[in-house]
Design a protein around this motif. Structure first.
Motif, PDB file in Angstrom:
ATOM      1  N   ALA A 144      20.298 -31.508 -16.792  1.00 26.06           N
ATOM      2  CA  ALA A 144      21.299 -30.883 -16.175  1.00 26.06           C
ATOM      3  C   ALA A 144      21.441 -29.415 -16.394  1.00 26.06           C
ATOM      4  CB  ALA A 144      22.620 -31.770 -16.952  1.00 26.06           C
ATOM      5  N   ALA A 145      21.016 -28.801 -17.668  1.00 25.30           N
ATOM      6  CA  ALA A 145      20.939 -27.387 -17.848  1.00 25.30           C
ATOM      7  C   ALA A 145      20.169 -27.092 -16.990  1.00 25.30           C
ATOM      8  CB  ALA A 145      20.667 -27.207 -19.399  1.00 25.30           C
ATOM      9  N   PHE A 146      18.923 -27.466 -16.867  1.00 21.84           N
ATOM     10  CA  PHE A 146      17.915 -26.938 -15.939  1.00 21.84           C
ATOM     11  C   PHE A 146      18.469 -26.766 -14.450  1.00 21.84           C
ATOM     12  CE2 PHE A 146      14.185 -27.363 -13.226  1.00 21.84           C
ATOM     13  CZ  PHE A 146      13.405 -26.576 -13.595  1.00 21.84           C
ATOM     14  N   ALA A 147      18.987 -27.952 -14.116  1.00 23.90           N
ATOM     15  CA  ALA A 147      19.563 -27.945 -12.831  1.00 23.90           C
ATOM     16  C   ALA A 147      20.477 -26.946 -12.354  1.00 23.90           C
ATOM     17  CB  ALA A 147      20.061 -29.415 -12.355  1.00 23.90           C
ATOM     18  N   ILE A 156      13.744 -23.825 -20.823  1.00 24.95           N
ATOM     19  CA  ILE A 156      14.421 -25.135 -20.880  1.00 24.95           C
ATOM     20  C   ILE A 156      13.389 -26.154 -20.574  1.00 24.95           C
ATOM     21  CG2 ILE A 156      16.139 -26.869 -20.245  1.00 24.95           C
ATOM     22  CD1 ILE A 156      17.969 -24.401 -19.770  1.00 24.95           C
ATOM     23  N   ALA A 157      12.662 -25.968 -19.417  1.00 25.16           N
ATOM     24  CA  ALA A 157      11.831 -26.750 -19.052  1.00 25.16           C
ATOM     25  C   ALA A 157      10.674 -27.096 -19.813  1.00 25.16           C
ATOM     26  CB  ALA A 157      11.278 -26.605 -17.509  1.00 25.16           C
ATOM     27  N   ALA A 158      10.183 -25.851 -20.556  1.00 25.56           N
ATOM     28  CA  ALA A 158       8.943 -25.749 -21.304  1.00 25.56           C
ATOM     29  C   ALA A 158       9.345 -26.618 -22.503  1.00 25.56           C
ATOM     30  CB  ALA A 158       8.316 -24.349 -21.385  1.00 25.56           C
ATOM     31  N   ALA A 171      -6.528 -14.587 -13.733  1.00 28.23           N
ATOM     32  CA  ALA A 171      -5.246 -14.756 -13.212  1.00 28.23           C
ATOM     33  C   ALA A 171      -4.267 -14.423 -14.384  1.00 28.23           C
ATOM     34  CB  ALA A 171      -4.958 -16.206 -12.665  1.00 28.23           C
ATOM     35  N   PRO A 172      -2.942 -13.635 -13.900  1.00 30.23           N
ATOM     36  CA  PRO A 172      -2.363 -13.459 -14.819  1.00 30.23           C
ATOM     37  C   PRO A 172      -1.691 -14.597 -15.385  1.00 30.23           C
ATOM     38  CG  PRO A 172      -1.854 -12.291 -12.784  1.00 30.23           C
ATOM     39  CD  PRO A 172      -2.937 -13.213 -12.531  1.00 30.23           C
ATOM     40  N   ALA A 173      -1.453 -14.403 -16.898  1.00 29.31           N
ATOM     41  CA  ALA A 173      -0.734 -15.430 -17.923  1.00 29.31           C
ATOM     42  C   ALA A 173       0.736 -15.594 -17.107  1.00 29.31           C
ATOM     43  CB  ALA A 173      -0.795 -15.023 -19.170  1.00 29.31           C
ATOM     44  N   PRO A 174       1.220 -16.899 -16.996  1.00 33.96           N
ATOM     45  CA  PRO A 174       2.665 -17.298 -16.450  1.00 33.96           C
ATOM     46  C   PRO A 174       3.466 -16.480 -17.532  1.00 33.96           C
ATOM     47  CG  PRO A 174       1.194 -19.187 -16.521  1.00 33.96           C
ATOM     48  CD  PRO A 174       0.532 -18.182 -17.122  1.00 33.96           C
ATOM     49  N   PRO A 175       4.748 -16.269 -17.010  1.00 36.38           N
ATOM     50  CA  PRO A 175       5.741 -15.490 -17.868  1.00 36.38           C
ATOM     51  C   PRO A 175       6.336 -16.664 -19.086  1.00 36.38           C
ATOM     52  CG  PRO A 175       6.319 -15.271 -15.610  1.00 36.38           C
ATOM     53  CD  PRO A 175       5.099 -16.322 -15.641  1.00 36.38           C
ATOM     54  N   ALA A 176       6.783 -16.004 -19.916  1.00 31.49           N
ATOM     55  CA  ALA A 176       7.238 -17.069 -20.875  1.00 31.49           C
ATOM     56  C   ALA A 176       8.135 -17.910 -20.457  1.00 31.49           C
ATOM     57  CB  ALA A 176       8.172 -15.873 -21.954  1.00 31.49           C
ATOM     58  N   GLY A 177       7.797 -19.041 -21.180  1.00 31.26           N
ATOM     59  CA  GLY A 177       8.718 -20.369 -20.320  1.00 31.26           C
ATOM     60  C   GLY A 177       7.888 -20.918 -19.342  1.00 31.26           C
ATOM     61  N   GLU A 178       7.068 -20.196 -18.652  1.00 29.65           N
ATOM     62  CA  GLU A 178       6.351 -20.745 -17.223  1.00 29.65           C
ATOM     63  C   GLU A 178       5.087 -21.469 -17.465  1.00 29.65           C
ATOM     64  OE1 GLU A 178       6.941 -18.549 -13.788  1.00 29.65           O
ATOM     65  OE2 GLU A 178       9.013 -18.121 -14.410  1.00 29.65           O
ATOM     66  N   ARG A 179       4.600 -21.696 -18.667  1.00 31.99           N
ATOM     67  CA  ARG A 179       3.199 -21.788 -18.773  1.00 31.99           C
ATOM     68  C   ARG A 179       2.893 -23.323 -18.592  1.00 31.99           C
ATOM     69  NH1 ARG A 179       4.884 -18.113 -22.447  1.00 31.99           N
ATOM     70  NH2 ARG A 179       3.677 -16.357 -22.796  1.00 31.99           N
ATOM     71  N   LEU A 180       3.986 -24.188 -18.571  1.00 30.40           N
ATOM     72  CA  LEU A 180       3.744 -25.431 -17.828  1.00 30.40           C
ATOM     73  C   LEU A 180       4.406 -25.326 -16.365  1.00 30.40           C
ATOM     74  CD1 LEU A 180       4.929 -27.354 -20.966  1.00 30.40           C
ATOM     75  CD2 LEU A 180       2.615 -27.031 -20.428  1.00 30.40           C
ATOM     76  N   ALA A 181       3.149 -25.079 -15.767  1.00 34.02           N
ATOM     77  CA  ALA A 181       3.628 -24.898 -14.396  1.00 34.02           C
ATOM     78  C   ALA A 181       4.183 -26.345 -13.616  1.00 34.02           C
ATOM     79  CB  ALA A 181       2.559 -24.325 -13.322  1.00 34.02           C
ATOM     80  N   GLU A 182       3.786 -27.597 -14.225  1.00 36.01           N
ATOM     81  CA  GLU A 182       4.419 -28.699 -13.716  1.00 36.01           C
ATOM     82  C   GLU A 182       5.795 -28.747 -14.002  1.00 36.01           C
ATOM     83  OE1 GLU A 182       0.327 -28.910 -14.918  1.00 36.01           O
ATOM     84  OE2 GLU A 182       1.844 -28.055 -15.783  1.00 36.01           O
ATOM     85  N   GLU A 183       6.572 -27.980 -14.573  1.00 32.48           N
ATOM     86  CA  GLU A 183       7.921 -27.898 -14.717  1.00 32.48           C
ATOM     87  C   GLU A 183       8.406 -26.541 -13.995  1.00 32.48           C
ATOM     88  OE1 GLU A 183       6.728 -30.917 -16.476  1.00 32.48           O
ATOM     89  OE2 GLU A 183       6.181 -29.274 -17.867  1.00 32.48           O
TER      90      GLU A 183
END
Length: 306
Positions: free
Chosen positions: A68-71, A165-167, A289-301
């Protein structure tokens, strides 16, 4: 990267680069709640049947609080702010300001316990990117529409916080079911205000086309293509297309809507894009390739953008 990977990469660069153009067209004919409801309801209707296959929704509601927080931070709040801001700002300016979200993500990650150290290159990237935001926003803040600029920057902040939150809280939740449920939740939230502000007459054809494009292409199809891209090229490489989106956003606004291409837009484009690349670069600077931003390292989320 394979031919299929390049095709998917090109599709994502366009699909998440043109929503700003479509939002600009749509808000001229319908209210913000109607626009967001159309996107989320149609997106959920397309993705939920896919998520139901194989029982992938089973057990997902155990994570309802972080979901819910993520949404709220990925869809419900930012899609309202973004659409409302575009009633007054050009689509190209909006797309460029949103491009600052990777920079904000690095700062937020640092403030919330990200253990990765920021080297001189990444600090320089933060400074350069923020300078680009200042160049773009200063005229509006001085005498234009400061609230609309604030709305877009708040949207960028939401897009920076939600992946954390996702990560950290949703890393074990499958991406497609989570996305479908979040879109469905957003549609339920927006249904009452959409009904209350439903247009009295059928909107113009261009408005209907923009709504259909936002819902079917930029929301439902976007996630299907994005997850396919992740499977094809991997998480980190898949996220590189976010650096191409601002190019598409600016080009679409200038070519299709005749929006101005001023020296300040060009300067801010170079600063924001360059700053994002530097701020999210890998520590070794190896040319990967650039590393994903903080919190986006799990691109599945990965978040629902834009």
């Amino acid at each position: 990267m394979s031919r299929r990977g390049w095709i998917l990469f090109a599709l994502m660069s366009v699909i998440w680069g043109v929503p700003y153009l479509m939002i600009k067209v749509a808000v001229d004919g319908v209210s913000v709640p109607v626009l967001v409801f159309a996107r989320t309801a149609v997106g959920a209707a397309v993705l939920l049947p896919l998520a139901l296959r194989g029982g992938r929704l089973r057990g997902i509601m155990r994570h309802w609080r972080p979901m819910a927080a993520f949404a709220a931070l990925e869809i419900i709040v930012p899609w309202w702010l973004l659409s409302d801001a575009e009633r007054h700002l050009t689509s190209s300016m909006t797309g460029l300001l949103i491009a600052a979200s990777p920079i904000i993500a690095v700062v937020v990650g640092r403030l919330t316990g990200d253990a990765e150290r920021l080297g001189a290159l990444r600090w320089a990237g933060l400074a350069v990117g923020l300078a680009g935001v200042a160049v773009l926003a200063a005229p509006e803040l001085r005498g234009g529409d400061p609230w609309s600029i604030t709305e877009v920057l708040l949207t960028a902040a939401c897009y920076a916080i939600a992946p954390l939150i996702a990560a950290r809280r949703l890393k074990d939740v499958p991406a497609l079911p989570m996305t479908a449920v979040c879109l469905g939740l957003a549609a339920l939230v927006y249904a009452p205000p959409a009904v209350m502000t439903w247009p009295d007459a059928l909107p113009a054809g261009r408005v209907l086309a923009a709504l259909a494009g936002l819902a079917l292409i930029c929301t439902a199809l976007a996630f299907i293509v994005f997850f396919a891209l992740i499977r094809e090229v991997g998480a980190s490489r898949a996220l590189v297309f976010t650096y191409v989106n601002p190019v598409v956003a600016v080009a679409a606004g200038v070519v299709v809507l005749g929006e101005p291409l001023t020296p300040s837009i060009l300067a801010s484009f170079a600063l924001i894009l360059g700053g994002s690349v530097l701020a999210t670069a890998s520590r070794g600077g190896s040319g990967e390739a650039p590393a994903p931003p903080a919190g986006e390292r799990l691109a599945e989320e990965s978040p629902a953008r834009p």
